[in-house]
Scaffold this active site. Structure first.
Site, PDB file in Angstrom:
ATOM      1  N   ASP A  78       9.411  -3.679  -6.780  1.00 28.72           N
ATOM      2  CA  ASP A  78       8.452  -3.050  -8.152  1.00 28.72           C
ATOM      3  C   ASP A  78       9.055  -3.095  -9.047  1.00 28.72           C
ATOM      4  O   ASP A  78       8.141  -2.578  -9.979  1.00 28.72           O
ATOM      5  CB  ASP A  78       8.048  -2.044  -7.318  1.00 28.72           C
ATOM      6  CG  ASP A  78       7.347  -0.394  -7.768  1.00 28.72           C
ATOM      7  OD1 ASP A  78       6.041  -1.571  -7.948  1.00 28.72           O
ATOM      8  OD2 ASP A  78       7.348   0.187  -8.864  1.00 28.72           O
ATOM      9  N   LYS A 119       5.947   2.062  -2.379  1.00 34.49           N
ATOM     10  CA  LYS A 119       7.321   3.407  -2.640  1.00 34.49           C
ATOM     11  C   LYS A 119       7.049   4.407  -1.695  1.00 34.49           C
ATOM     12  O   LYS A 119       7.851   4.699  -0.867  1.00 34.49           O
ATOM     13  CB  LYS A 119       6.522   4.202  -3.822  1.00 34.49           C
ATOM     14  CG  LYS A 119       7.600   2.819  -5.442  1.00 34.49           C
ATOM     15  CD  LYS A 119       7.571   3.172  -6.961  1.00 34.49           C
ATOM     16  CE  LYS A 119       6.100   3.868  -7.097  1.00 34.49           C
ATOM     17  NZ  LYS A 119       5.721   2.676  -7.690  1.00 34.49           N
ATOM     18  N   HIS A 145      -0.383  11.629  -4.013  1.00 32.92           N
ATOM     19  CA  HIS A 145       0.230  10.696  -5.289  1.00 32.92           C
ATOM     20  C   HIS A 145      -1.147  10.981  -6.398  1.00 32.92           C
ATOM     21  O   HIS A 145      -2.021  10.671  -5.990  1.00 32.92           O
ATOM     22  CB  HIS A 145      -0.240   9.053  -4.499  1.00 32.92           C
ATOM     23  CG  HIS A 145       0.099   7.965  -5.987  1.00 32.92           C
ATOM     24  ND1 HIS A 145       1.566   8.427  -6.673  1.00 32.92           N
ATOM     25  CD2 HIS A 145      -0.121   6.979  -6.509  1.00 32.92           C
ATOM     26  CE1 HIS A 145       1.463   7.025  -7.861  1.00 32.92           C
ATOM     27  NE2 HIS A 145       0.147   7.320  -7.882  1.00 32.92           N
ATOM     28  N   ARG A 148       4.012  -6.562 -15.631  1.00 32.96           N
ATOM     29  CA  ARG A 148       2.740  -5.987 -15.653  1.00 32.96           C
ATOM     30  C   ARG A 148       2.063  -5.720 -16.875  1.00 32.96           C
ATOM     31  O   ARG A 148       1.200  -5.875 -17.234  1.00 32.96           O
ATOM     32  CB  ARG A 148       2.403  -5.356 -14.414  1.00 32.96           C
ATOM     33  CG  ARG A 148       1.969  -6.157 -12.908  1.00 32.96           C
ATOM     34  CD  ARG A 148       2.227  -5.065 -12.098  1.00 32.96           C
ATOM     35  NE  ARG A 148       1.043  -3.748 -12.228  1.00 32.96           N
ATOM     36  CZ  ARG A 148       0.746  -2.484 -11.952  1.00 32.96           C
ATOM     37  NH1 ARG A 148       1.772  -2.342 -11.076  1.00 32.96           N
ATOM     38  NH2 ARG A 148      -0.203  -2.033 -11.895  1.00 32.96           N
ATOM     39  N   SER A 160       2.365  -1.728  -5.204  1.00 31.79           N
ATOM     40  CA  SER A 160       3.116  -0.758  -6.221  1.00 31.79           C
ATOM     41  C   SER A 160       3.095   0.541  -6.288  1.00 31.79           C
ATOM     42  O   SER A 160       4.583   1.647  -5.383  1.00 31.79           O
ATOM     43  CB  SER A 160       2.982  -0.652  -7.587  1.00 31.79           C
ATOM     44  OG  SER A 160       3.510   0.381  -8.304  1.00 31.79           O
TER      45      SER A 160
END
Length: 573
Positions: free
Chosen positions: A203, A229, A124, A210, A225
């Site tokens: 989420d 995932k 990520h 948010r 978040s």
């Protein structure tokens, strides 16, 4: 369904306690986080007041809040109030771990065949400009024997999203069911898809809230978040590319390091072997910026026409993942395996197979992967191109990636809010090499645009993005600053574990060249040298989604790397 599979362990949704029966032949400990199960349940307003006033939420408090979010029984204003209370007061490590776990368990958690034990990996990125790393890394990992269920996101604000890039390929579908994902992983080894309706539904609610309550940059909420995932993917290993610099969420190294440490701890708490790399994000990665143009650059890289800054990230992140998954003895060996996968063309074949498996016609996939393709016979080409020229003699030493991405965003390459369409043809190409003198009037940037035309103010801002100096003899530091992997330990083998703040490995000469892969991998550890220069690090912090892909992954252009007798990347052949 009352049990959820992680890679190597089984969780009970009701408690989060570790169950001894392994799912995939491995066992990771997931700590019992629900230590307050018997505490009296508070109402939602009471929970908001408790956190607003600086109180510590118990595990059952957080579970109550997350169940209300998932079921829709909470009012939108209450959700926003709780997020603001968390933003103001923060969360400690236990609260953050519980929040992440409950977000993960709000929906389906993927399970995989036992024979895939130890092979499931992902990465990520906290988002940047020109970040097309996933397009090269996922197929390279698959070519090394990994299973890569990469769940990516779309671009928001000035960062580009991996899904937007892939959708510039005609026919490519980022929407796949869990069964289709399993089939693609079985046949190809990698897929890049969007978040499904059943994966971490909490989420989606919190993410949207948010964005409209100015709580985007809360560290606990960012951590929850991202890691929830990835936890729902049931991974063996996860590597995080946490960026800092002008075009990143965090402008300074210390802020990025704090986020990285939280993410690594949260990932390890869920049973994933998690590491993080801290990398500079001042300019752009590669030479092309924009969705379709970045696909072109990724394909050129997979064909052997590698730019060193892009390959540095691919090799560093991939090498660390192979090490954490137990598929390499150390990071250097892992990096060499990733390098070979690209240099040999094996990663290109995996990318072609992934395209076909995700809806691209066989003819289109074959043509895109052929050596002499005219990409714009397949990909959409913008109707107009404008070349900007250098205003004086000098040596290009920098380009402001944030300024460049912001202009392209206004031209249609990005979106200002979720759901907006993007123009895949809009983008830019850097035309000049960094570190080599240019004369006044030399074209340095080609902008691809449609309607409307660039305004005088946008042209001025683009010119301001280029930094010219009279001369330079400064070295070219790597993008990778250090890695944080202290929480990671390979089962039964701790001697080779990376240090908690390891400096980037020394660069090796680039031996990748267009259509001419080397017969043997380099002997020295990669990553490759990066033709970028040190930049000033402002202390203020930016505000955009760190959890919007990679992964927040706008487009690339760290500069051309020409030079007689050299690979296009500029490193010695």
């Amino acid at each position: 369904m009352n049990s959820y599979h992680l890679d190597g362990t089984q969780l009970q949704k009701s408690t989060g306690k570790h169950v001894s029966q392994p799912v995939c032949g491995m066992t990771h400990t997931v700590h019992n986080l629900d230590r307050s199960a018997n505490a009296a349940m508070l109402s939602i307003p009471e929970l908001i007041k408790k956190k607003r006033d600086g109180g510590e939420l118990s595990d059952s408090d957080i579970k109550t809040f997350m169940e209300a979010v998932t079921s829709g029984s909470i009012q939108d204003c209450q959700t926003g109030a709780m997020l603001m209370a968390i933003w103001q007061q923060g969360m400690d490590a236990r609260e953050t771990a519980t929040l992440t776990k409950e977000m993960m368990l709000s929906g389906e958690v993927m399970s995989w065949p036992p024979e895939w034990a130890g092979l499931l990996v992902d990465k990520h990125s906290t988002g940047g400009v020109g970040d097309k790393v996933s397009l090269v890394l996922a197929p390279a990992l698959a070519a090394c024997g990994c299973k890569v269920p990469m769940i990516s996101g779309r671009g928001l604000a000035h960062t580009g999203g991996t899904l937007d890039k892939l959708e510039s390929i005609p026919g490519f579908s980022v929407y796949q069911t869990a069964e289709q994902v399993r089939t693609i992983l079985s046949e190809v080894g990698c897929c890049i898809v969007g978040q499904t309706e059943t994966l971490v539904p909490a989420d989606r609610v919190l993410y949207a809230t948010r964005d409209i309550t100015c709580t985007v940059d809360s560290l606990p909420l960012i951590t929850g978040s991202i890691i929830s995932k990835k936890g729902a993917e049931s991974l063996t290993a996860l590597v995080l590319d946490v960026k800092f610099g002008r075009a990143a969420l965090y402008k300074d190294l210390d802020g990025a390091k704090e986020l990285a440490r939280l993410l690594v701890k949260a990932g390890n708490d869920l049973g994933m072997r998690t590491g993080a790399v801290l990398s500079r994000m001042d300019g752009v990665i590669g030479r092309r910026v924009g969705n379709g143009l970045e696909v072109v650059e990724a394909l050129e890289t997979l064909k052997g026409d590698a730019l060193p800054d892009l390959m540095e990230l691919v090799v560093t992140l991939g090498g660390l993942l192979l090490y954490m998954a137990g598929l390499a003895a150390d990071r250097s060996e892992g990096g060499r395996k990733i390098f070979r996968a690209v240099a040999s063309g094996d990663a290109l074949q995996k990318f072609r197979a992934m395209m076909e498996a995700q809806g691209v016609s066989r003819e289109t996939a074959r043509e895109l992967c052929s050596p002499d393709v005219d990409y714009f016979k397949i990909l959409r080409k913008a109707r107009h191109q404008l070349e900007l020229t250098a205003g004086r003699d000098g040596v290009p030493v920098d380009v402001d990636g944030l300024l460049l991405a912001q202009v392209l965003h206004k031209l249609g390459a990005g979106r200002s809010k979720a759901g907006q369409p993007v123009n895949h043809s809009v983008g830019a190409e850097l035309l000049v090499p960094f570190g080599q003198k240019v004369t006044k009037g030399t074209p340095w940037l080609r902008v691809h645009y449609e309607e409307p035309a660039l305004s005088p103010e946008q042209i001025r801002r683009l010119h301001d993005a280029l930094v010219l100096e009279s001369s330079t003899d400064r070295p070219m530091p790597s993008l990778v600053q250090e890695d944080l992997t202290s929480a990671f330990e390979r089962d039964g083998d701790h001697d080779e574990a990376p240090s908690s703040a390891s400096p980037a490995p020394q660069p090796a000469p680039c031996t990748l060249n267009r259509r001419r892969p080397p017969p043997n991998p380099p002997d020295a550890p990669l990553p490759l040298a990066s033709p970028s220069f040190g930049r000033r690090q402002p202390s203020s912090r930016g505000r955009h989604h760190a959890d919007e892909e990679e992964d927040g992954e706008g487009g690339g252009g760290r500069g051309g790397r020409g030079g007689g007798g050299r690979c296009r990347c500029g490193a010695p052949p």
